[in-house]
Design a protein around this motif. Structure first.
Motif: not given
Length: 126
Positions: A29-41, A67-72
């Protein structure tokens, strides 16, 4: 089948690196990364991954808050999320499943099995 894109959100460099190598080499798979919740969003919204592996314990914004922010957010709420956690007690597992995540994978995980665990959790063909 099109190439799957996975976003790994974890504040630990070594965990991100091992997960990325494992999912790319074993899962293909192609993988991208983030080092924090803020960056991940931000990355999730911009890149629209097919799934997210999300660390539970992170500074600033932890996995459940992320996760809650992703869901919102309507543009990220359909992305399946798998939590990565060292908390494997039954009470923690139950709390995580009540959040609505797709699955929970315990850390430390076995790198050679990670892609199979993700595929199994999401119902993807190996």
């Amino acid at each position: 089948m099109s190439l799957k894109r996975i976003l790994v959100i974890d504040d630990e460099d070594d965990i991100r690196e091992v997960a990325q190598l494992s999912l790319e080499m074993v899962g293909g798979w192609e993988v991208i990364t983030a080092s924090s919740g803020h960056e991940g969003l931000q990355v999730a919204e911009a890149k629209q991954p097919d799934a997210i592996l999300l660390d539970v314990m992170m500074p600033d914004m932890d996995g459940p808050a992320t996760f809650k922010k992703l869901q919102a957010n309507p543009s990220t709420q359909q992305i399946p999320v798998i939590l990565l956690t060292a908390k494997v007690l039954y009470a923690d597992q139950r709390r995580f499943s009540e959040l609505g995540v797709n699955s929970v994978i315990a850390k430390p995980f076995e790198p050679m099995n990670l892609a199979a665990q993700v595929a199994s959790a999401l119902g993807w063909e190996p």
